[in-house]
Design a protein around this motif. Sequence first.
Motif, PDB file in Angstrom:
ATOM      1  N   THR A 123       3.540  -5.560 -81.747  1.00  0.00           N
ATOM      2  CA  THR A 123       2.634  -4.546 -82.293  1.00  0.00           C
ATOM      3  C   THR A 123       3.166  -3.127 -82.161  1.00  0.00           C
ATOM      4  O   THR A 123       2.676  -2.210 -82.834  1.00  0.00           O
ATOM      5  CB  THR A 123       1.272  -4.622 -81.587  1.00  0.00           C
ATOM      6  N   ALA A 124       4.145  -2.916 -81.274  1.00  0.00           N
ATOM      7  CA  ALA A 124       4.659  -1.571 -81.033  1.00  0.00           C
ATOM      8  C   ALA A 124       5.659  -1.162 -82.112  1.00  0.00           C
ATOM      9  O   ALA A 124       6.287  -2.016 -82.747  1.00  0.00           O
ATOM     10  CB  ALA A 124       5.328  -1.500 -79.661  1.00  0.00           C
ATOM     11  N   ASN A 125       5.797   0.135 -82.299  1.00  0.00           N
ATOM     12  CA  ASN A 125       6.863   0.630 -83.170  1.00  0.00           C
ATOM     13  C   ASN A 125       8.214   0.250 -82.564  1.00  0.00           C
ATOM     14  O   ASN A 125       8.338   0.104 -81.345  1.00  0.00           O
ATOM     15  CB  ASN A 125       6.755   2.147 -83.336  1.00  0.00           C
ATOM     16  N   PRO A 126       9.231   0.048 -83.386  1.00  0.00           N
ATOM     17  CA  PRO A 126      10.536  -0.378 -82.859  1.00  0.00           C
ATOM     18  C   PRO A 126      11.089   0.606 -81.832  1.00  0.00           C
ATOM     19  O   PRO A 126      10.911   1.825 -81.961  1.00  0.00           O
ATOM     20  CB  PRO A 126      11.429  -0.420 -84.101  1.00  0.00           C
ATOM     21  N   TRP A 156       5.723   5.273 -77.923  1.00  0.00           N
ATOM     22  CA  TRP A 156       5.985   3.846 -78.128  1.00  0.00           C
ATOM     23  C   TRP A 156       4.758   3.050 -77.700  1.00  0.00           C
ATOM     24  O   TRP A 156       4.155   3.324 -76.678  1.00  0.00           O
ATOM     25  CB  TRP A 156       7.205   3.444 -77.298  1.00  0.00           C
ATOM     26  N   ASN A 200      13.749   2.666 -80.861  1.00  0.00           N
ATOM     27  CA  ASN A 200      14.915   3.186 -81.579  1.00  0.00           C
ATOM     28  C   ASN A 200      15.484   4.393 -80.841  1.00  0.00           C
ATOM     29  O   ASN A 200      15.091   4.697 -79.701  1.00  0.00           O
ATOM     30  CB  ASN A 200      14.538   3.545 -83.015  1.00  0.00           C
ATOM     31  N   SER A 229       1.601   1.727 -73.511  1.00  0.00           N
ATOM     32  CA  SER A 229       1.465   2.774 -74.524  1.00  0.00           C
ATOM     33  C   SER A 229       2.014   4.041 -73.903  1.00  0.00           C
ATOM     34  O   SER A 229       1.509   4.501 -72.874  1.00  0.00           O
ATOM     35  CB  SER A 229       0.008   2.990 -74.929  1.00  0.00           C
TER      36      SER A 229
END
Length: 312
Positions: free
Chosen positions: A286-289, A231, A291, A244
């Motif tokens: 900016t980060a991926n969701p 993430w 999930n 990160s």
Amino acid sequence: MTDRLITHLRHVDLAVPDFDKQREFYTNLWGLTQVAEDNGIAFLAAEGSPEQYIVRLRKDAEKRLDLISYGAHDRAAVDTLAEQLAADGVQLVHEPRDVDTPGGGYGFRFFDGDGRTIEVSSDVETRQHRKIEEKESIPVRISHVVVNSANPEATRDWYEKHLSFALSDALTLPHLGDLMYFMRCNPQHHSMAIARGPHTSLHHVSFEMRGVDEYMRGSGRLLRAGVTKVWGPGRHMAGNNTFSYFLDPHGNTIEYTTELELLEEDHWHPSHYDVTNPETQDQWGTANPFNELVAKESYNDVDRGCFVAPPV
């Protein structure tokens, strides 16, 4: 503000089956420096930190969290804390004594409410360290540790009662309740956090970088090397720090971060941040969701070390 006997986070100790692979990762890719080795145990320091080491790796047949270590003001604080914990019925692994790891010192170990081994020590010799230079993308120091608990409310209460940790902020999901408690033992927003998970385990260990540029350069180095990113990159709301997250070779989540908030403790009031608001998890976007796959990695494997002290 409560007068605390604990001052700061010292190091996190991990046991791993593939010792050589783990050590190579943390030194050659993550950016730590091996300062000592002893019969299948490696002590890894951060170049910018006065701590003798911030990660200890131990070769073992099973993966586990060996212990989390905190500093105390002095020997008297160590003795006082040990006496208080014993009087409260907390199980001590051993009484205060001289520490035989690099830098020496004086400390003791005990089990927290979930069965993790915790060490508190004082009078550890300061390691010669240096200023991390501009564009040097290696950790300055350890930042914080996050643990999973099936009953985070009870774990939070335990740390507040026995170690005088204080709540800085919480993440919450409407109609379901709190998901994570950010806990401090000094003005840093959190030295530890407690996440709601299916079992007791290590959630992640975080390492402080010099600044945002160094944090991004380090993240890029890992991506180019093919290290699994969980993430990020992004910036959290609680703590206002960058993040990160990556996986080490044994599936532990580890984080590069920087700019974690410092609090005026006497005037601070905790907030409960709604995770359904996208900015709560990542102010930048900016980060991926976040999930189910990200959550699954952060749950980690069930910790085999609960109420079982490490052999060394």
